[in-house]
Design a protein around this motif. Structure first.
Motif, mmCIF file in Angstrom:
data_model
loop_
_atom_site.group_PDB
_atom_site.id
_atom_site.type_symbol
_atom_site.label_atom_id
_atom_site.label_comp_id
_atom_site.label_asym_id
_atom_site.label_seq_id
_atom_site.Cartn_x
_atom_site.Cartn_y
_atom_site.Cartn_z
ATOM 1 N N ASP A 39 0.811 -1.226 0.000
ATOM 2 C CA ASP A 39 0.000 0.000 0.000
ATOM 3 C C ASP A 39 0.839 1.270 0.000
ATOM 4 O OD1 ASP A 39 -2.783 -1.169 0.327
ATOM 5 O OD2 ASP A 39 -1.741 -2.080 2.017
ATOM 6 N N ARG A 40 1.929 1.267 0.717
ATOM 7 C CA ARG A 40 2.819 2.424 0.744
ATOM 8 C C ARG A 40 4.231 1.953 1.052
ATOM 9 N NH1 ARG A 40 3.316 4.462 6.255
ATOM 10 N NH2 ARG A 40 1.817 3.446 7.642
ATOM 11 N N ALA A 41 5.189 2.873 0.879
ATOM 12 C CA ALA A 41 6.590 2.479 1.030
ATOM 13 C C ALA A 41 7.366 3.558 1.769
ATOM 14 C CB ALA A 41 7.218 2.221 -0.338
ATOM 15 N N VAL A 42 8.450 3.123 2.392
ATOM 16 C CA VAL A 42 9.358 4.028 3.097
ATOM 17 C C VAL A 42 10.783 3.671 2.709
ATOM 18 C CG1 VAL A 42 10.195 4.856 5.326
ATOM 19 C CG2 VAL A 42 7.776 4.235 5.064
ATOM 20 N N LEU A 43 11.531 4.666 2.221
ATOM 21 C CA LEU A 43 12.946 4.479 1.924
ATOM 22 C C LEU A 43 13.765 5.212 2.969
ATOM 23 C CD1 LEU A 43 15.394 3.661 0.208
ATOM 24 C CD2 LEU A 43 15.013 5.733 -1.161
ATOM 25 N N VAL A 44 14.596 4.476 3.669
ATOM 26 C CA VAL A 44 15.549 5.081 4.596
ATOM 27 C C VAL A 44 16.848 5.227 3.814
ATOM 28 C CG1 VAL A 44 16.678 4.938 6.837
ATOM 29 C CG2 VAL A 44 14.391 3.950 6.528
ATOM 30 N N GLU A 45 17.068 6.430 3.329
ATOM 31 C CA GLU A 45 18.162 6.660 2.371
ATOM 32 C C GLU A 45 19.483 6.843 3.075
ATOM 33 O OE1 GLU A 45 19.204 9.649 -1.377
ATOM 34 O OE2 GLU A 45 17.267 9.780 -0.335
ATOM 35 N N ASP A 68 7.632 7.521 1.003
ATOM 36 C CA ASP A 68 8.307 8.523 1.827
ATOM 37 C C ASP A 68 9.796 8.224 1.893
ATOM 38 O OD1 ASP A 68 5.860 9.736 2.391
ATOM 39 O OD2 ASP A 68 5.527 8.432 4.125
ATOM 40 N N THR A 69 10.604 9.291 1.920
ATOM 41 C CA THR A 69 12.054 9.149 2.044
ATOM 42 C C THR A 69 12.524 9.858 3.301
ATOM 43 O OG1 THR A 69 12.335 9.052 -0.370
ATOM 44 C CG2 THR A 69 14.275 9.576 0.949
ATOM 45 N N ILE A 70 13.251 9.121 4.133
ATOM 46 C CA ILE A 70 13.805 9.692 5.361
ATOM 47 C C ILE A 70 15.275 9.277 5.483
ATOM 48 C CG2 ILE A 70 11.597 9.769 6.577
ATOM 49 C CD1 ILE A 70 12.311 7.176 7.956
ATOM 50 N N LYS A 71 15.941 9.804 6.481
ATOM 51 C CA LYS A 71 17.345 9.480 6.736
ATOM 52 C C LYS A 71 17.456 8.685 8.044
ATOM 53 C CE LYS A 71 19.042 12.023 3.313
ATOM 54 N NZ LYS A 71 19.844 11.467 2.184
ATOM 55 N N PRO A 72 18.508 7.881 8.196
ATOM 56 C CA PRO A 72 18.701 7.180 9.469
ATOM 57 C C PRO A 72 18.700 8.128 10.665
ATOM 58 C CG PRO A 72 20.187 6.286 7.818
ATOM 59 C CD PRO A 72 19.517 7.484 7.202
ATOM 60 N N ALA A 73 19.257 9.329 10.471
ATOM 61 C CA ALA A 73 19.307 10.300 11.569
ATOM 62 C C ALA A 73 17.914 10.725 12.000
ATOM 63 C CB ALA A 73 20.121 11.523 11.151
ATOM 64 N N ASP A 74 16.956 10.723 11.058
ATOM 65 C CA ASP A 74 15.578 11.079 11.406
ATOM 66 C C ASP A 74 14.970 10.086 12.386
ATOM 67 O OD1 ASP A 74 15.784 13.209 9.639
ATOM 68 O OD2 ASP A 74 14.968 12.062 7.951
ATOM 69 N N LEU A 75 15.501 8.869 12.372
ATOM 70 C CA LEU A 75 15.023 7.823 13.278
ATOM 71 C C LEU A 75 15.897 7.697 14.517
ATOM 72 C CD1 LEU A 75 14.290 5.093 10.564
ATOM 73 C CD2 LEU A 75 12.603 6.521 11.741
ATOM 74 N N GLY A 76 16.940 8.547 14.574
ATOM 75 C CA GLY A 76 17.848 8.495 15.716
ATOM 76 C C GLY A 76 18.745 7.273 15.707
ATOM 77 N N VAL A 77 19.089 6.784 14.497
ATOM 78 C CA VAL A 77 19.885 5.563 14.379
ATOM 79 C C VAL A 77 21.262 5.893 13.813
ATOM 80 C CG1 VAL A 77 20.066 3.295 13.306
ATOM 81 C CG2 VAL A 77 17.832 4.146 14.051
ATOM 82 N N ASP A 78 22.298 5.373 14.449
ATOM 83 C CA ASP A 78 23.675 5.522 13.977
ATOM 84 C C ASP A 78 24.039 4.283 13.171
ATOM 85 O OD1 ASP A 78 26.326 6.047 13.547
ATOM 86 O OD2 ASP A 78 26.952 5.727 15.622
ATOM 87 N N VAL A 79 24.371 4.469 11.898
ATOM 88 C CA VAL A 79 24.695 3.328 11.031
ATOM 89 C C VAL A 79 26.187 3.290 10.702
ATOM 90 C CG1 VAL A 79 22.393 3.121 10.037
ATOM 91 C CG2 VAL A 79 24.042 4.692 8.994
ATOM 92 N N THR A 80 27.014 3.825 11.585
ATOM 93 C CA THR A 80 28.463 3.784 11.374
ATOM 94 C C THR A 80 28.918 2.335 11.262
ATOM 95 O OG1 THR A 80 28.735 5.803 12.684
ATOM 96 C CG2 THR A 80 30.705 4.438 12.318
#
Length: 270
Positions: free
Chosen positions: A102-108, A221-233
């Motif tokens: 139905d919908r999608a989310v890209l964590v870019e 929708d497109t969001i960033k890892p930082a928007d979720l408070g996640v560190d992907v180092t």
């Protein structure tokens, strides 16, 4: 009769059909098409994916198909496809939408994070979306890690069933059949839960042109890892990537005696 909320906010009760799953969250990954032969970069730092065809990870395609089937059966009400990676992963999400999400989310992110990073991102999305069921492919064909689903279940403190070959949802629980070394195993897990898919679960449908056109109008929708408070180092470092050794050509032998002799003296396996 209108559905009413039960004690678990992730499940609605329709008195004609029993408990319904409100949301199914499905994770998909953009990988090199399984029919493409890839090579190693000249510096040995990784696989060369420049100018090669990309597609949805086959195990994730099975996961999307299963989620859509649950919705078509009236068990689920919404399917949300999620991907983590480069902006081109929008094409992969559009494929999921064309299948029936139905919908999608890209964590870019610049690169696809390691399995732990992806699991942390999915955990943040689980907290935000509150799905009743999370379905993932058991592994991606590019790294074969087979870790993300299990890590997500641990981080979110959810029951899990891996390598599912059959899923039946009823009465607020999922009954999952899975293959094990000694045969088969059937698990019953309370929802919300995490399930990873095996090849035998289903056969994904062919995506038609009308559904591809409809997918372009569905929300992404497109969001960033930082928007979720996640560190992907990154925590891992690839030291070297090399192609497997080439197999030597086989030989024909005139009789069993010669075969046994070669197995003893040359192959040294008996």
């Amino acid at each position: 009769m209108w559905p009413s909320m039960c004690c678990n906010s992730r499940v609605l009760t329709d008195f004609r059909k029993g408990p319904l799953i409100v949301k199914v969250l499905v994770s998909v990954k953009r990988v090199v098409d399984p029919n493409v032969k890839v090579g190693v970069k000249s510096d040995g730092s990784g696989v060369d994916i420049g100018n090669v065809k990309m597609s949805m990870n086959p195990f994730d395609e099975i996961a999307v198909e299963e989620a859509v089937r649950l919705k078509e059966a009236g068990v689920a009400t919404e399917v949300i496809a999620v991907s983590v990676g480069v902006s081109q992963a929008q094409e992969t999400l559009r494929t999921a939408l064309a299948i029936g999400a139905d919908r999608a989310v890209l964590v870019e992110s610049g690169e696809v994070p390691e399995p732990l990073g992806v699991a942390k991102i999915l955990k943040a999305l689980v907290d935000r979306e509150q799905p009743s069921l999370v379905i993932l492919g058991k592994q991606a064909i590019d790294d074969d890690s087979n870790q993300t689903g299990q890590m997500l279940a641990a981080l979110a403190d959810l029951p899990q069933a891996t390598f599912a070959s059959k899923i039946v949802v009823a009465d607020g629980a999922a009954t999952v059949s899975r293959e094990v070394d000694g045969g088969s195993e059937t698990l019953s897990i309370r929802l919300p839960a995490v399930v990873t898919t095996d090849l035998r679960l289903n056969e994904p449908r062919y995506v038609t042109l009308p559904n591809i056109m409809k997918a372009k109008k569905k929300p992404l929708d497109t969001i960033k890892p930082a928007d979720l408070g996640v560190d992907v180092t990154p925590r891992l470092k690839t030291l070297k990537v090399a192609e497997p050794a080439r197999r030597s050509a086989g030989v024909k032998v005139p009789d069993v005696q010669t075969l046994v002799e070669k197995l003893k003296t040359e192959a040294k396996v008996i």
